[in-house]
Design an enzyme around this catalytic site. Structure first.
Site, mmCIF file in Angstrom:
data_model
loop_
_atom_site.group_PDB
_atom_site.id
_atom_site.type_symbol
_atom_site.label_atom_id
_atom_site.label_comp_id
_atom_site.label_asym_id
_atom_site.label_seq_id
_atom_site.Cartn_x
_atom_site.Cartn_y
_atom_site.Cartn_z
ATOM 1 N N LYS A 85 -6.571 -4.902 -2.870
ATOM 2 C CA LYS A 85 -7.373 -5.524 -1.624
ATOM 3 C C LYS A 85 -8.241 -4.518 -1.276
ATOM 4 O O LYS A 85 -8.092 -3.404 -0.927
ATOM 5 C CB LYS A 85 -6.125 -5.947 -0.654
ATOM 6 N N ASP B 163 0.885 -1.190 0.057
ATOM 7 C CA ASP B 163 -0.011 -0.071 0.080
ATOM 8 C C ASP B 163 0.718 1.149 0.043
ATOM 9 O O ASP B 163 0.431 2.142 0.862
ATOM 10 C CB ASP B 163 -0.873 -0.011 1.271
ATOM 11 N N CYS C 49 -2.015 -2.089 7.895
ATOM 12 C CA CYS C 49 -1.866 -3.305 6.743
ATOM 13 C C CYS C 49 -0.689 -4.048 6.862
ATOM 14 O O CYS C 49 -0.830 -5.401 6.219
ATOM 15 C CB CYS C 49 -1.892 -2.453 5.480
#
Ligand code: TIU
Length: 231
Positions: free
Chosen positions: A129, A24, A162
């Site tokens: 995701k 990310d 995350c």
């Protein structure tokens, strides 16, 4: 085997069965005007992880290791956005709303994409995701297993959200994870510190931690990491 000086002890990996997973590293988290800022955070704290991750990416590509990138986000119609996630935080501007980098955390928008410094190359899968963990509702596990990957080297943001969720998911699926301390970042200094401690405590309860220089040193000492060195 390549040996990385890590905590709680040496991390061993085979270049042919290890992958770099970059979590990310999206504009929405590291620049003002995105999701991270909408949550009330100082996004500049995350930017320090970008240059070391760029160095790791260069070294890992040079050694021929497999690279996977992930992005957190949602379909433009928001059909995969849980109501609880949309409502969380009572944000005035939240997921799906327009911002200076496009609609926040929506696939296809400028803010949702990966920062320029870490742009994926062809052949490096990008896993989209909807949640915090990269294994939930994605094909990441299938992608890794298809190549016989057993060890993950992990960079990305944020450390306690995350990155942690993904490393915990990976651990339960049987992967060994090395988290690079300077290539992960949090909006909270204390979470960065304790987040890393939690990974390596109890004999490496769900992973290893090392500075990126240790990995780069180890790769330099083993130039034929995979037998597939890129030129
Ligand atoms: N808010 C926060 O710290 N993180 C996230 O929402 N997503 C990720 O960590 N990628």
């Amino acid at each position: 085997m390549i040996k990385v000086a890590a905590e709680p002890y040496e991390f061993l990996f085979d270049g042919a069965t290890a992958a770099l997973v970059i979590i990310d590293m999206q504009r929405d988290f590291v620049y003002p005007g995105g999701f991270g800022a909408a949550l009330g955070n100082d996004t500049s704290l995350l930017l320090k992880a970008v240059p070391p991750t760029e160095r790791v990416l260069r070294a890992v590509r040079g050694a021929g290791l497999f690279v996977v990138h992930t992005r957190e986000g949602h379909r433009p119609d928001l059909a995969d956005l849980p109501r609880a996630k949309k409502l969380r935080g009572h944000l005035t501007v939240g997921i799906g709303d327009p911002g200076p980098m496009g609609r926040i955390l929506v696939r296809g928008e400028h803010g949702h994409d990966i920062v320029d410094e870490l742009t994926p190359l062809p052949g490096e899968p990008v896993v989209d995701k909807p949640g915090k963990g990269a294994f939930y509702a994605t094909d990441l596990d299938a992608i890794l297993r298809a190549r016989g990957i057993a060890q993950l080297i992990v960079c990305g943001v944020t450390t306690e959200v995350c990155v942690h969720t993904t490393v915990r998911e990976a651990n339960d699926r049987g992967y060994d994870c090395l988290v690079l301390a300077d290539c992960v970042a949090s909006y909270f200094a204390e979470f960065q510190d304790v987040g890393l401690k939690m990974i390596k405590a109890q004999g490496g309860i769900f992973g290893w931690v090392a500075d990126s220089s240790r990995l780069i040193d180890a790769l330099a000492a083993a130039p034929q990491a995979t037998g597939a060195v890129r030129t």
